[in-house]
Scaffold this motif. Sequence first.
Motif, PDB file in Angstrom:
ATOM      1  N   THR A  57       0.827  -1.206   0.000  1.00  0.00           N
ATOM      2  CA  THR A  57       0.000   0.000   0.000  1.00  0.00           C
ATOM      3  C   THR A  57       0.863   1.258   0.000  1.00  0.00           C
ATOM      4  O   THR A  57       0.565   2.210  -0.724  1.00  0.00           O
ATOM      5  N   ASN A  61       0.929   3.993  -2.979  1.00  0.00           N
ATOM      6  CA  ASN A  61       0.584   5.392  -2.707  1.00  0.00           C
ATOM      7  C   ASN A  61       1.615   6.347  -3.291  1.00  0.00           C
ATOM      8  O   ASN A  61       1.288   7.455  -3.693  1.00  0.00           O
ATOM      9  N   GLN A  64       0.776   6.584  -7.007  1.00  0.00           N
ATOM     10  CA  GLN A  64      -0.664   6.731  -7.223  1.00  0.00           C
ATOM     11  C   GLN A  64      -0.984   7.561  -8.469  1.00  0.00           C
ATOM     12  O   GLN A  64      -1.813   7.178  -9.282  1.00  0.00           O
ATOM     13  N   ASP A 111      -4.089   1.607  -6.129  1.00  0.00           N
ATOM     14  CA  ASP A 111      -3.802   1.697  -4.703  1.00  0.00           C
ATOM     15  C   ASP A 111      -4.937   1.150  -3.843  1.00  0.00           C
ATOM     16  O   ASP A 111      -4.721   0.772  -2.699  1.00  0.00           O
ATOM     17  N   THR A 112      -6.136   1.056  -4.397  1.00  0.00           N
ATOM     18  CA  THR A 112      -7.270   0.464  -3.690  1.00  0.00           C
ATOM     19  C   THR A 112      -7.450  -0.996  -4.075  1.00  0.00           C
ATOM     20  O   THR A 112      -7.696  -1.851  -3.222  1.00  0.00           O
TER      21      THR A 112
END
Length: 126
Positions: A57, A61, A64, A111-112
């Motif tokens: 993550t 990020n 992103q 990122d999700t």
Amino acid sequence: MFFAGATFLSFPTFLNVGNQTLGFSGTAGLSSSATAVKFSASDLTAAVSQGPIATLTAILNIFQYYFMCYGAFWIYVSIMRQIGSMKGRNNTSTSVNLCMIVGGFLVMNADTVAPALVKQLHLLSS
């Protein structure tokens, strides 16, 4: 052709509506104010100590905005391919172009999507 034309009249709005339809919170826009990505070694060190999913993550990020631009690019390419198909310039199928559009939205929200997918498939221990 009307749909494709309307899409390009306000491409950021099309991207935002697509993101909201798929349940993502990312937004696209054309403005002169750029947001600088800031990260520090301590942030990454803290993420590494929290486990592989936190590390993934944190890395996503950092990149992103790259993924958002790259996904939007592929959405644009797929719409242009569909226009070419409708004009008879290429022989791509509509289903491939729709899959490219959905894939572009997934890349925009890497990122999700990536951490959730990793958790769901049990690829990493948390």
